[in-house]
Design an enzyme around this catalytic site. Structure first.
Site, PDB file in Angstrom:
ATOM      1  N   GLY A  13     -66.927 129.588  38.965  1.00 25.50           N
ATOM      2  CA  GLY A  13     -65.982 130.299  39.810  1.00 25.50           C
ATOM      3  C   GLY A  13     -64.754 129.492  40.176  1.00 25.50           C
ATOM      4  N   ILE A  14     -64.352 129.606  41.430  1.00 20.21           N
ATOM      5  CA  ILE A  14     -63.166 128.904  41.918  1.00 20.21           C
ATOM      6  C   ILE A  14     -63.313 127.398  41.739  1.00 20.21           C
ATOM      7  CG2 ILE A  14     -61.877 128.307  44.004  1.00 20.21           C
ATOM      8  CD1 ILE A  14     -62.268 131.213  44.923  1.00 20.21           C
ATOM      9  N   ARG A  43     -74.960 122.602  33.140  1.00 16.77           N
ATOM     10  CA  ARG A  43     -74.836 122.065  31.778  1.00 16.77           C
ATOM     11  C   ARG A  43     -73.578 122.571  31.091  1.00 16.77           C
ATOM     12  NH1 ARG A  43     -78.183 123.906  28.539  1.00 16.77           N
ATOM     13  NH2 ARG A  43     -79.621 125.168  29.778  1.00 16.77           N
ATOM     14  N   TYR A 154     -69.666 135.753  57.165  1.00 14.30           N
ATOM     15  CA  TYR A 154     -68.772 135.069  56.223  1.00 14.30           C
ATOM     16  C   TYR A 154     -67.385 134.893  56.852  1.00 14.30           C
ATOM     17  CZ  TYR A 154     -66.197 134.078  51.910  1.00 14.30           C
ATOM     18  OH  TYR A 154     -65.407 133.502  50.957  1.00 14.30           O
TER      19      TYR A 154
END
Length: 250
Positions: A13-14, A43, A154
């Site tokens: 992701g980011i 990996r 969040y």
């Protein structure tokens, strides 16, 4: 002069976009996450970019010095720390039904773990003032200010993380250590995969003025620019990376 970056949650992701940008900018890059080193995501990230990986659980306080010692032994002292790792609400839903378990899970990673790892990084940066430009970058979110009542924990964690960035910026400014708050908007990552159809329509309808999803590379380019030291006097800056999503409009 050796420049070393440590990114939490840099395996996808980011975080992976940030790792790629910093690698291209000439940094030695270490990433850390709670996943075992032989997991597929780790990996693939290590193989793709030649990163150094360290298993580390942000929710477990007390291992910060050991992590930074290990990074230092393998790569050198950290000159760019990117506090990127984050977890979403366990279940999106009515905030009046939020559980203590979900609240504590989000805070443990997004806030508590991020604070204490940044604290140890800051101490070491202050103890070794010679070397390359040093920066600490917090990847918060537009959710630091924009309300989503179905994932209140969040939003609260990101609002608190934004204050954390301001506090570190004020504390470290005199030492020339730059601290920044980057706020991604709607970014195409595994975390947003479950709501892709919803946001596809909203973005095209004008929710995001740029009329596109953000990409991890968008965040990566911003982080690399800030890590270069070219914006040193802008320490404490809040930088939306959201295609205009957070612009107030009528």
């Amino acid at each position: 002069m050796t420049r070393v970056a440590l990114i939490t949650g840099g395996q996808q992701g980011i975080g992976f976009g940030i790792a790629q940008a910093l690698k291209e900018a000439g940094f030695r890059v270490a990433i850390c996450a709670e996943l075992p080193a032989d997991s597929v995501a780790v990996r693939e990230a290590v193989s793709a970019l030649g990163l150094e990986y360290f298993q580390y659980d942000l929710s477990e306080i007390g291992g910060e010095a050991r992590l930074l010692d290990a990074v230092g032994e393998r790569l050198g002292p950290v000159s760019c720390f990117v506090s990127n790792a984050g977890v979403p609400a366990k279940i999106r839903g009515d905030m009046l039904e939020m559980t203590v378990e979900s609240f504590d899970h989000v805070m443990a990673v997004n806030l508590r773990g991020g604070f204490f790892l940044a604290q140890e990084v800051a101490r070491r940066m202050l103890a070794a003032l010679d070397g390359p430009y040093r920066s600490i970058q917090f990847i918060t979110s537009v959710s630091a200010e924009m309300v989503s009542v179905e994932r209140a924990e969040y939003c609260i964690s990101k609002a608190a993380a934004a204050m954390m960035a301001q506090l570190y910026a004020a504390r470290l400014a005199e030492a020339g250590i730059g601290v920044f708050d980057l706020r991604p908007g709607i970014i195409d990552t595994p975390m947003t995969a479950a709501v892709k159809d919803k946001y596809d329509a909203s973005i095209q309808a004008g929710l995001v003025p740029a009329k596109r999803w953000g990409e991890p590379a968008d965040i990566g380019r911003a982080v690399a620019a800030l890590a270069s030291g070219q914006f040193a006097f802008a320490t404490g800056a809040v930088i939306p990376v959201d295609g205009g999503l957070s612009i107030q409009r009528l």
